[in-house]
Design a protein around this motif. Structure first.
Motif, mmCIF file in Angstrom:
data_model
loop_
_atom_site.group_PDB
_atom_site.id
_atom_site.type_symbol
_atom_site.label_atom_id
_atom_site.label_comp_id
_atom_site.label_asym_id
_atom_site.label_seq_id
_atom_site.Cartn_x
_atom_site.Cartn_y
_atom_site.Cartn_z
ATOM 1 N N ARG A 217 -16.467 35.669 50.827
ATOM 2 C CA ARG A 217 -16.958 34.775 51.873
ATOM 3 C C ARG A 217 -18.368 34.289 51.538
ATOM 4 N NH1 ARG A 217 -14.942 35.372 56.997
ATOM 5 N NH2 ARG A 217 -16.348 33.639 57.469
ATOM 6 N N GLU A 219 -19.931 31.619 51.920
ATOM 7 C CA GLU A 219 -20.620 30.796 52.921
ATOM 8 C C GLU A 219 -21.406 31.658 53.909
ATOM 9 O OE1 GLU A 219 -16.846 31.984 54.946
ATOM 10 O OE2 GLU A 219 -17.401 31.366 52.912
ATOM 11 N N THR A 371 -14.647 14.651 51.788
ATOM 12 C CA THR A 371 -15.742 15.513 52.224
ATOM 13 C C THR A 371 -16.282 16.254 51.005
ATOM 14 O OG1 THR A 371 -14.336 17.433 52.634
ATOM 15 C CG2 THR A 371 -14.576 15.838 54.450
ATOM 16 N N PRO A 372 -17.497 16.818 51.091
ATOM 17 C CA PRO A 372 -18.003 17.633 49.982
ATOM 18 C C PRO A 372 -17.074 18.786 49.634
ATOM 19 C CG PRO A 372 -19.800 17.043 51.441
ATOM 20 C CD PRO A 372 -18.542 16.564 52.111
ATOM 21 N N ARG A 373 -16.411 19.373 50.642
ATOM 22 C CA ARG A 373 -15.483 20.473 50.359
ATOM 23 C C ARG A 373 -14.301 19.987 49.527
ATOM 24 N NH1 ARG A 373 -13.537 24.469 55.094
ATOM 25 N NH2 ARG A 373 -15.778 24.890 54.998
ATOM 26 N N ASP A 374 -13.836 18.761 49.785
ATOM 27 C CA ASP A 374 -12.749 18.191 48.972
ATOM 28 C C ASP A 374 -13.163 18.126 47.506
ATOM 29 O OD1 ASP A 374 -11.144 17.755 51.229
ATOM 30 O OD2 ASP A 374 -11.976 15.747 51.558
ATOM 31 N N ARG A 376 -15.452 19.889 46.021
ATOM 32 C CA ARG A 376 -15.563 21.247 45.470
ATOM 33 C C ARG A 376 -14.202 21.776 45.038
ATOM 34 N NH1 ARG A 376 -17.231 26.032 44.405
ATOM 35 N NH2 ARG A 376 -15.923 27.728 45.148
ATOM 36 N N ARG A 377 -13.168 21.499 45.842
ATOM 37 C CA ARG A 377 -11.818 21.939 45.458
ATOM 38 C C ARG A 377 -11.415 21.309 44.135
ATOM 39 N NH1 ARG A 377 -10.369 20.750 51.067
ATOM 40 N NH2 ARG A 377 -10.414 22.667 52.304
ATOM 41 N N ASP A 380 -12.990 23.132 41.347
ATOM 42 C CA ASP A 380 -12.302 24.391 41.044
ATOM 43 C C ASP A 380 -11.127 24.171 40.098
ATOM 44 O OD1 ASP A 380 -13.916 26.060 42.565
ATOM 45 O OD2 ASP A 380 -12.772 25.695 44.401
ATOM 46 N N ARG A 429 -24.406 20.212 49.199
ATOM 47 C CA ARG A 429 -23.244 20.262 50.086
ATOM 48 C C ARG A 429 -21.976 20.634 49.327
ATOM 49 N NH1 ARG A 429 -24.033 15.012 54.132
ATOM 50 N NH2 ARG A 429 -25.867 15.825 55.219
ATOM 51 N N ILE A 430 -21.878 20.198 48.089
ATOM 52 C CA ILE A 430 -20.670 20.483 47.313
ATOM 53 C C ILE A 430 -20.698 21.889 46.744
ATOM 54 C CG2 ILE A 430 -19.360 19.853 45.240
ATOM 55 C CD1 ILE A 430 -20.341 16.935 45.735
ATOM 56 N N TYR A 435 -22.275 29.372 44.832
ATOM 57 C CA TYR A 435 -21.045 29.091 44.100
ATOM 58 C C TYR A 435 -21.339 28.984 42.609
ATOM 59 C CZ TYR A 435 -18.832 28.139 48.564
ATOM 60 O OH TYR A 435 -18.334 28.249 49.823
#
Length: 435
Positions: A217, A219, A371-374, A376-377, A380, A429-430, A435
């Motif tokens: 976790r 975050e 989004t920044p999370r997109d 980041r995926r 990965d 943000r990313i 990370y």
């Protein structure tokens, strides 16, 4: 020490869980008190209906307001009122501690597609979620709330400190536990736990807590209380760094120079320095400034020579490391080719934009801005090139080559950041710090 009032269509759901182990013993001892209120008992329909079709159409049924309102009003002292719903505020250990201080706690278990929204106006219901999941009903979620709160009540756990010395209680996940035998299928208990040195054991447990949080976790570390020793543990812990799969591409051509005008913009020393430093700080890949103009490329080469091979690099090794990531390119295609050679596969291109595209008018029709999370995926999964525009933004031909477009950094207000400021915000943000 709250009394629990459960509003549910299925009181029988709770029979076994509330009669088992610690919870069963706590109820027998009077530590936990529960009452049940079935909205069906308050329905005036001869068939005891408590649901109906939603206004506006759509699938499923909605719990009716009238029987549920009567059930809530039948509770003499409802106290704080929760409504278990997937779209509610996430349940956290901090919230659980607050709830444990209440004298009465009412928990409404939704069913079907939810409850009539007017109930949220008639009663001080707080929507609460136990995770980004959808359940058949709120009963299992309510049971989670009940158990999390009950275990903080005096006398529930037996050993008082057990209830709070666990995962999330101190902003970190819990350290691993071991018991007998000393060797299990060839795996031994860590030596430090058998040493009898309580200071070393406490230090090991703290380190393992930090490592577990980073692994599972990360975050949570943004808000966890961390000591200098914790930061050292984080720095020394091996982990995947998807930042190496992310590269900035600063496009100076083709860019928009105004309405229906495409051209080239001038390279700036500040942009090169700052975006290179951002890339180095976030452990990213090469940074690609793109310009076809020979005089601009000569200026760029002189900057790089001074800071990597000249006196600038000799006097400032940190700046030399950052500028060493800069890879000049005469076109976007050349930058993509270089990144492809580095990673062995073509990068996915993402555009940045200060403008939120209208529905159906994005560079990729039918696609929502990312989004920044997109992003980041995607990092990965493989290399990603994030294209930054200069002047008034990337030209349409660049947008057409990108698989996605990031939503603007500040889309609800003033949004005229320098490109280097936007790059710093997007990198954080990313990728964040852990990370």
């Amino acid at each position: 020490m709250p009394r629990f009032h459960l509003v549910t269509l299925f009181p029988e759901f709770f029979e076994s869980p509330l009669s088992t182990a610690l919870m069963g013993r706590a109820r027998e001892a009077g530590i936990v008190e529960c009452s049940f209120h079935d909205p069906r008992q308050f329905s005036t329909d001869k068939h005891r209906h408590v649901d109906d079709r939603p206004y506006g159409g759509g699938p499923g049924m909605v719990m009716q307001g009238e029987p549920l309102a009567r059930a809530l009003r039948s509770i003499e002292r409802p106290g704080r009122m929760l409504f278990m719903a997937p779209g509610g505020r996430p349940l956290t250990q901090d919230m659980v501690r607050d709830l444990a201080r209440e004298e009465d706690l009412t928990i409404v278990c939704g069913r079907y597609e939810g409850i009539d929204a007017r109930l949220l106006q008639l009663f001080p219901l707080e929507p609460v979620s136990v995770g980004d999941i959808v359940l058949n009903g709120g009963e299992s979620a309510a049971l989670s709330v009940l158990e999390a709160v009950a275990r903080l009540m005096p006398g529930f756990m037996g050993k008082e400190e057990s209830g709070d010395d666990e995962s999330f209680s101190h902003g970190l996940l819990e350290y691993p536990h071991y018991t007998r035998p000393e060797s299990l299928e060839g795996l031994s208990v860590p030596e430090v736990l058998q040493s009898g040195d309580h200071a070393r054991i406490a230090q090991w447990r703290r380190q393992e807590s930090v490592r577990a949080t980073l692994r599972m976790r990360p975050e949570m570390l943004n808000e966890a209380p961390l000591y200098r020793e914790d930061v050292q543990t984080l720095a020394e812990t091996p982990r995947d760094r998807p930042g190496r799969n992310l590269s900035f591409c600063l496009v100076h051509y083709p860019v928009s120079l105004g309405p229906k005008k495409i051209g080239a913009s001038s390279l700036t020393n500040l942009d090169i320095h700052d975006i290179a430093r951002i890339s180095r700080s976030y452990a990213m890949g090469s940074f690609y400034p793109v310009t076809p103009l020979r005089d601009q490329l000569r200026v760029l080469e002189e900057i790089l020579r001074h800071w990597t091979r000249g006196p600038g690099g000799t006097g400032n090794a940190d700046r030399a490391q950052a500028l060493g990531l800069v890879q000049p390119a005469t076109s976007l295609e050349e930058a993509v080719a270089h990144m492809t050679a580095q990673h062995g596969t073509r990068p996915r291109l993402v555009a940045s934009s200060a403008v939120w595209p209208a529905k159906g008018k994005a560079s990729q029709p039918g696609r929502m801005p990312m989004t920044p999370r997109d992003v980041r995926r995607w990092c990965d999964q493989g290399p990603v090139m994030l294209c930054l525009g200069t002047a008034q933004g990337l030209a349409p031909e660049v947008l057409e080559q990108c698989e996605g477009t990031l939503r603007p950094v500040r889309f609800l207000g003033y949004n005229h950041l320098s490109v280097r400021s936007a790059a710093a915000i997007l990198a954080d943000r990313i990728l964040g710090d852990y990370y």
